[in-house]
Each structure stands twice: as C-alpha cells, then as structure tokens.
Write a protein that holds these residues in place. Structure first.
Motif, PDB file in Angstrom:
ATOM      1  N   VAL A 100     -10.126  21.815 -11.601  1.00 49.10           N
ATOM      2  CA  VAL A 100      -9.187  20.747 -11.272  1.00 49.10           C
ATOM      3  C   VAL A 100      -9.942  19.497 -10.839  1.00 49.10           C
ATOM      4  O   VAL A 100     -11.062  19.565 -10.331  1.00 49.10           O
ATOM      5  N   ASN A 140      -8.533  14.792  -7.168  1.00 47.13           N
ATOM      6  CA  ASN A 140      -7.231  14.394  -6.624  1.00 47.13           C
ATOM      7  C   ASN A 140      -6.211  15.529  -6.674  1.00 47.13           C
ATOM      8  O   ASN A 140      -5.182  15.463  -6.005  1.00 47.13           O
ATOM      9  N   GLY A 141      -6.471  16.575  -7.428  1.00 47.48           N
ATOM     10  CA  GLY A 141      -5.566  17.714  -7.500  1.00 47.48           C
ATOM     11  C   GLY A 141      -5.930  18.855  -6.564  1.00 47.48           C
ATOM     12  O   GLY A 141      -5.138  19.773  -6.353  1.00 47.48           O
ATOM     13  N   SER A 171      -3.631  18.989  -3.379  1.00 46.63           N
ATOM     14  CA  SER A 171      -2.291  19.445  -3.731  1.00 46.63           C
ATOM     15  C   SER A 171      -2.265  20.958  -3.930  1.00 46.63           C
ATOM     16  O   SER A 171      -1.362  21.643  -3.458  1.00 46.63           O
ATOM     17  N   ILE A 218      -0.502  23.647 -10.303  1.00 48.72           N
ATOM     18  CA  ILE A 218      -1.370  22.642 -10.909  1.00 48.72           C
ATOM     19  C   ILE A 218      -0.653  22.038 -12.114  1.00 48.72           C
ATOM     20  O   ILE A 218      -0.189  22.759 -12.999  1.00 48.72           O
ATOM     21  N   HIS A 238      -3.740  16.935 -13.081  1.00 52.85           N
ATOM     22  CA  HIS A 238      -4.825  17.371 -12.194  1.00 52.85           C
ATOM     23  C   HIS A 238      -5.834  18.285 -12.888  1.00 52.85           C
ATOM     24  O   HIS A 238      -6.814  18.693 -12.283  1.00 52.85           O
TER      25      HIS A 238
END
Length: 157
Positions: free
Chosen positions: A76, A79-80, A83, A90, A94
């Motif tokens: 990933v 920025n993912g 999260s 996912i 991402h």
C-alpha cells in the motif's frame, strides 16, 4: 503448514489452550508441561482463536509467520497505511502493487512501501480486476492489522 511444523532447527507444534491455538517448539512445550493448565496463561505464539460459534479466526500475533510464508502480497502507498491501520479496507487509490495472479477471496498479507508487514486480509478482486476498478473500489478486505495491538490489547492474551 508443513513449512511451519517441519523446520530444520527444531520440530514445532500447534497446541490448543483455552480456545486459542499456539505455535511453539517441542522444547518449549516440554517446559510448559511443568505448569498446571489452569495456571498457564499462554505458551508460544498465538496463531488464532476459536469464536463462540466455533469458527477459527487468525490473530495479528501470527503476522510475522504469515508475512514470511505468504504466497499473495499487497503493498500500500504511504497515504493508505494509516487508513488500513485504523481498520478500514484498502481501496484502489491506496494500492501500490499486488502479486500477479492473485485470485479473488485469497488471503493476502499487506505490506508498507518499505516492506514492513502491516496486517492481512482477503482480496476483494483479482489482480486483473484491480486494474480496471475505480479509484474508490475496495480491493482488499481488512481482517487484522498491527493497530490491533493497541485497540484490542486486553483480548490478545
């Protein structure tokens, strides 16, 4: 499973204790036999647990072994990562890359861009399906992540 049990250094085993499955060497197992079962909290690495409905669920504590032996992997973007570590699935936006020929619903291990294992889940789409998916489409379903060490600290032992 055979890679985990038939190792070159020592023989390892899986043992069930209080609805939890532990992975340990036979040497550690022999030492644990000296402790009464009701006094034993845990022994070895917890691989998973059985739910109240008797379904087996892998826990995040087995991530090191899964990451080493995983056939299908997903990386990933930075920025993912956050999260995913908060327990979200996912999405394609991402996704950095994915192992070729990953089938739908296959178990995958999620890595950061720096090859640090973050957790595991199930592929929502095949590798080819991810190429044609929209940016907000889910590509991997979340099952467990290393953030669970903080969120579910009491349930891990």
């Amino acid at each position: 499973m055979t890679q985990l049990i038939d190792r070159q250094d020592h023989t390892h085993v899986f043992r069930l204790h209080k609805d939890r499955v532990y992975y340990m060497s036979e040497h550690l197992l022999k030492k644990a036999e000296c402790v009464a079962r009701k006094n034993l909290i845990c022994c070895g690495t917890q691989f998973g647990k059985f739910t109240h409905t008797k379904k087996f669920r892998l826990t995040i504590t087995c991530l090191d072994y899964l990451a080493r032996l995983a056939r299908y992997k997903v990386w990933v973007k930075s920025n993912g990562e956050q999260s995913f570590l908060y327990g979200n699935h996912i999405v394609k936006a991402h996704l950095r890359r994915m192992t070729e020929d990953t089938p739908q619903n296959a178990g995958v291990v999620i890595f950061s861009e720096g090859d640090v294992p973050l957790g595991f889940g199930a592929a929502a789409r095949t590798t080819d399906g991810c190429r044609t998916a929209g940016t907000e489409q889910i590509v991997v379903y979340h099952q467990a992540d290393i953030g669970e060490y903080l969120r579910e600290e009491a349930d891990l032992v």
